[in-house]
Write a protein that holds these residues in place. Structure first.
Motif, mmCIF file in Angstrom:
data_model
loop_
_atom_site.group_PDB
_atom_site.id
_atom_site.type_symbol
_atom_site.label_atom_id
_atom_site.label_comp_id
_atom_site.label_asym_id
_atom_site.label_seq_id
_atom_site.Cartn_x
_atom_site.Cartn_y
_atom_site.Cartn_z
ATOM 1 N N ILE A 41 9.642 -0.891 -4.364
ATOM 2 C CA ILE A 41 9.752 -1.527 -3.015
ATOM 3 C C ILE A 41 11.013 -1.597 -2.196
ATOM 4 C CG2 ILE A 41 7.605 -2.708 -3.462
ATOM 5 C CD1 ILE A 41 9.199 -5.243 -4.076
ATOM 6 N N TRP A 42 12.324 -1.527 -3.168
ATOM 7 C CA TRP A 42 13.483 -1.683 -2.548
ATOM 8 C C TRP A 42 14.033 -0.419 -1.829
ATOM 9 C CZ3 TRP A 42 16.628 -5.420 -0.817
ATOM 10 C CH2 TRP A 42 16.367 -6.828 -1.115
ATOM 11 N N ASP A 43 13.429 0.777 -2.436
ATOM 12 C CA ASP A 43 13.564 1.670 -1.810
ATOM 13 C C ASP A 43 13.217 2.061 -0.323
ATOM 14 O OD1 ASP A 43 15.007 3.501 -3.973
ATOM 15 O OD2 ASP A 43 13.287 3.041 -4.940
ATOM 16 N N THR A 44 12.082 1.449 -0.370
ATOM 17 C CA THR A 44 10.976 1.667 0.910
ATOM 18 C C THR A 44 11.713 0.393 1.879
ATOM 19 O OG1 THR A 44 9.146 2.022 -0.233
ATOM 20 C CG2 THR A 44 8.916 1.030 2.102
ATOM 21 N N ASP A 136 1.514 -0.522 -2.649
ATOM 22 C CA ASP A 136 0.530 0.305 -1.748
ATOM 23 C C ASP A 136 -0.879 -0.344 -2.156
ATOM 24 O OD1 ASP A 136 2.390 1.626 -0.563
ATOM 25 O OD2 ASP A 136 2.295 3.499 -1.829
ATOM 26 N N LYS A 137 -1.098 -0.860 -3.335
ATOM 27 C CA LYS A 137 -2.467 -1.571 -3.543
ATOM 28 C C LYS A 137 -2.130 -3.208 -3.439
ATOM 29 C CE LYS A 137 -3.311 2.277 -6.878
ATOM 30 N NZ LYS A 137 -3.540 2.316 -8.379
ATOM 31 N N GLY A 138 -1.426 -3.482 -2.854
ATOM 32 C CA GLY A 138 -1.199 -5.067 -2.423
ATOM 33 C C GLY A 138 -0.025 -5.740 -3.206
ATOM 34 N N GLY A 139 0.691 -5.114 -4.036
ATOM 35 C CA GLY A 139 1.939 -5.738 -4.954
ATOM 36 C C GLY A 139 1.453 -7.082 -5.517
ATOM 37 N N TRP A 140 2.225 -7.925 -5.179
ATOM 38 C CA TRP A 140 2.033 -9.230 -6.210
ATOM 39 C C TRP A 140 0.934 -10.012 -5.570
ATOM 40 C CZ3 TRP A 140 3.359 -9.431 -10.972
ATOM 41 C CH2 TRP A 140 4.232 -8.810 -11.615
ATOM 42 N N LEU A 141 0.386 -9.673 -4.558
ATOM 43 C CA LEU A 141 -0.794 -10.246 -3.603
ATOM 44 C C LEU A 141 -1.831 -9.961 -4.274
ATOM 45 C CD1 LEU A 141 0.176 -10.035 0.312
ATOM 46 C CD2 LEU A 141 0.821 -11.843 -1.514
ATOM 47 N N ASN A 142 -1.915 -8.803 -5.162
ATOM 48 C CA ASN A 142 -3.117 -8.059 -5.827
ATOM 49 C C ASN A 142 -2.958 -8.719 -7.103
ATOM 50 O OD1 ASN A 142 -5.058 -6.828 -6.954
ATOM 51 N ND2 ASN A 142 -4.421 -4.787 -6.327
ATOM 52 N N ARG A 143 -3.892 -9.581 -7.565
ATOM 53 C CA ARG A 143 -4.072 -10.227 -8.916
ATOM 54 C C ARG A 143 -4.022 -9.010 -9.899
ATOM 55 N NH1 ARG A 143 -6.116 -14.843 -11.409
ATOM 56 N NH2 ARG A 143 -6.931 -14.513 -13.377
ATOM 57 N N ALA A 177 8.690 -13.922 -5.238
ATOM 58 C CA ALA A 177 7.485 -14.319 -4.339
ATOM 59 C C ALA A 177 7.927 -14.843 -3.099
ATOM 60 C CB ALA A 177 6.857 -15.236 -5.396
ATOM 61 N N PHE A 178 8.827 -15.916 -2.962
ATOM 62 C CA PHE A 178 8.984 -16.397 -1.489
ATOM 63 C C PHE A 178 9.989 -15.627 -0.559
ATOM 64 C CE2 PHE A 178 8.317 -21.102 -3.614
ATOM 65 C CZ PHE A 178 7.085 -20.592 -3.713
ATOM 66 N N LEU A 179 11.083 -15.110 -1.090
ATOM 67 C CA LEU A 179 12.000 -14.177 -0.120
ATOM 68 C C LEU A 179 11.157 -12.832 0.105
ATOM 69 C CD1 LEU A 179 14.042 -16.339 -1.253
ATOM 70 C CD2 LEU A 179 15.821 -14.522 -0.975
ATOM 71 N N GLY A 180 10.140 -12.508 -0.724
ATOM 72 C CA GLY A 180 9.672 -11.200 -0.621
ATOM 73 C C GLY A 180 8.408 -11.348 0.228
ATOM 74 N N TYR A 181 7.555 -12.248 -0.136
ATOM 75 C CA TYR A 181 6.214 -12.350 0.367
ATOM 76 C C TYR A 181 5.654 -13.564 1.340
ATOM 77 C CZ TYR A 181 4.992 -8.904 -3.075
ATOM 78 O OH TYR A 181 4.979 -7.520 -3.598
ATOM 79 N N ARG A 182 7.053 -14.545 1.453
ATOM 80 C CA ARG A 182 6.641 -15.577 2.260
ATOM 81 C C ARG A 182 7.515 -15.671 3.443
ATOM 82 N NH1 ARG A 182 7.908 -21.783 -0.073
ATOM 83 N NH2 ARG A 182 7.250 -23.001 1.576
ATOM 84 N N GLY A 189 9.035 -7.406 2.484
ATOM 85 C CA GLY A 189 9.407 -8.045 3.716
ATOM 86 C C GLY A 189 8.137 -8.625 4.322
ATOM 87 N N ILE A 190 7.260 -9.471 3.640
ATOM 88 C CA ILE A 190 5.947 -9.714 4.187
ATOM 89 C C ILE A 190 6.195 -11.438 4.427
ATOM 90 C CG2 ILE A 190 3.692 -10.653 3.499
ATOM 91 C CD1 ILE A 190 3.638 -8.002 1.802
ATOM 92 N N PHE A 191 5.547 -11.668 5.536
ATOM 93 C CA PHE A 191 6.021 -13.314 6.126
ATOM 94 C C PHE A 191 4.457 -14.022 5.821
ATOM 95 C CE2 PHE A 191 9.087 -11.057 8.141
ATOM 96 C CZ PHE A 191 9.880 -11.805 8.208
ATOM 97 N N GLY A 192 4.567 -15.376 5.293
ATOM 98 C CA GLY A 192 3.144 -15.975 5.099
ATOM 99 C C GLY A 192 3.340 -17.015 4.124
ATOM 100 N N GLU A 193 2.966 -18.117 4.388
ATOM 101 C CA GLU A 193 2.963 -19.137 3.472
ATOM 102 C C GLU A 193 1.966 -19.059 2.466
ATOM 103 O OE1 GLU A 193 4.940 -22.368 3.514
ATOM 104 O OE2 GLU A 193 5.966 -20.767 4.583
#
Length: 449
Positions: A41-44, A136-143, A177-182, A189-193
């Motif tokens: 994800i960092w290459d991207t 691509d399959k949801g990353g850490w948002l995907n259980r 989690a927080f810097l990456g997905y929040r 680079g995802i934004f969302g509480e």
């Protein structure tokens, strides 16, 4: 100061106390398209305009992939007991169900060389470089990613077993989690509480799922997790609640489920609308026993309620700061460790797994006089000593970082290393902070003969 001064009665002087240096894979390795490695994800993230200072990336970094032998020799010459580094998941499992033996063999060379030189290895399985195919399959948002992490832990620990002295599942899940997905400041680079808290739970679930696998495959190794922690202080007496919440979200959120089997109520209540889906047995899984906790400490936070009742951090503009703008506050490390020992009756041994400072370091006539960093390390070693004398079971200290490297969203603009890296020539030069560290460890070794 040509060496760090340790009190004569300090446990840091004993040969049982572990001193080391630390790095992470994406920050130093480079060779992102070699050895069977696939994109992370960092290459991207680095390819997205405006995400990383100067458009920097880890394509070459410190070229450790090719220069690893000289780097290990350099680490050994410092006189440390251990080297803490991370394995790049994209080097090991390039796609679902596939194991890249070339990647395992790269790290095996490093591990074998460290052992041949008498150093232990502390290996982190996840230091933020998630394979892009999983994102691509949801990353850490995907259980499901938590289970993929357990599979990865199985591959690594089955191959290395007890050859790795100390395993770390996750490094700083708060940041991942927080810097990456929040807050979107780090990859992906995802934004969302809600997204941030969901990612955090899946990271912790991955940790819990991996623990019994690591214990089975490496029964004589130690196993644990590393969190970053900033002790919080109230801006005024009426802001104590703001400081309490800051600590709860910053690191109790990650330590409580491991050591208490539950998430802190302060966060559950305040973030009730953003809580992740927690299945019935999840917290029991995360609550798996650990042999140690790693603490990464850099600075403190001062918090208050603003006019809207929101909690905000108050910059200490009159305090000494590092080049990155972080307040230098050694007392915070002592306070943090003592607070941990008071909060957790079952607190396991503690490693200070990262501690260091960014500097505006310049190589002049072949020397780097990083005076602020020298003082920083001296004062923080003293803070660790004070915590031990207060009864906190601190058993080791790792300086961050071994050498200047790719500093995530800051690119190459920030230098945290004890060793200066000329990124054009890849020349390594010991800074005064490294020389002082080396001299301290040489003196300790003489005492313990």
């Amino acid at each position: 100061m040509n060496k760090y001064q340790l009190p004569s009665d300090s446990k840091l002087r004993s040969k049982e106390f572990v001193f080391g240096v630390a790095t992470s894979s994406y920050q130093i390795e480079g060779a992102v398209r070699e050895g069977g490695r696939v994109p992370s994800i960092w290459d991207t993230f680095c390819k997205e305009p405006g995400k990383v200072d100067n458009g920097d990336n880890g394509d070459i970094a410190c070229d450790h992939y090719h220069l690893w032998k000289q780097d290990i020799d350099m680490i050994h010459a410092l006189g440390v007991d251990a080297y803490r580094f991370s394995i790049a998941w994209p080097r090991i499992i390039p796609e679902d169900g596939v194991v890249n033996k070339q990647g395992l063999e790269f790290y095996e060379k490093i591990i074998d060389e460290c052992h041949a030189l008498g150093m232990k290895v502390y290996v982190t399985l996840y230091h933020w470089d998630l394979p892009q195919y999983l994102e691509d399959k949801g990353g850490w948002l995907n259980r499901e990613t938590a289970y993929k992490f357990a599979d990865y832990a199985q591959v690594v620990s089955n191959y290395f077993g007890d050859k790795i002295d100390v395993y770390t599942t996750l490094n700083e899940p708060f940041v991942a989690a927080f810097l990456g997905y929040r807050w979107g400041e780090h990859a992906p680079g995802i934004f969302g509480e809600r997204e941030g808290f969901s990612a955090s739970h899946h990271l912790m679930l991955g940790h819990g799922l991996a623990m019994p696998i690591l214990r089975e495959n490496a029964p004589n190794s130690s196993h644990g997790i590393v969190v970053n922690a900033s002790p919080a202080y109230p801006y005024s007496e009426k802001d104590q609640g703001a400081a309490d919440y800051s600590e709860a979200e910053n690191y109790h959120w990650f330590l409580d489920p491991v050591l208490r089997g539950k998430y802190p109520e302060l966060v559950v209540e305040r973030q009730s609308m953003n809580m992740p889906m927690i299945l019935e047995n999840d917290l029991n899984i995360i609550n798996a026993p650990v042999d140690y906790i790693g603490i990464n400490y850099y600075t403190r936070s001062v918090n208050r309620y603003n006019e809207n009742g929101d909690i905000e951090s108050v910059p200490q503009v009159d305090a000494e700061q590092t080049y990155i703008g972080w307040e230098i506050y050694p007392q915070g490390l002592t306070d943090l460790l003592v607070r941990l020992s008071e909060r957790y009756d079952n607190l396991p041994p503690i490693y200070i797994s990262e501690n260091g400072a960014a500097g505006d370091d310049k190589c002049v006539s072949g020397e780097i006089h990083d005076t602020q960093r020298v003082t920083y390390y001296q004062d923080h070693l003293q803070a660790v000593d004070e915590a031990i004398k207060a009864g906190v079971p601190v058993v080791g200290y790792f300086a961050w970082s071994l050498m200047d490297n790719f500093e995530w969203a800051f690119g190459y603009t920030q230098r945290f290393g004890m060793v200066h890296v000329d990124y054009k020539t890849q020349k390594r030069t010991l800074k005064q902070s490294a020389i002082a560290y080396k001299n301290m460890l040489l003196e300790r070794a003489e005492e313990n003969k």
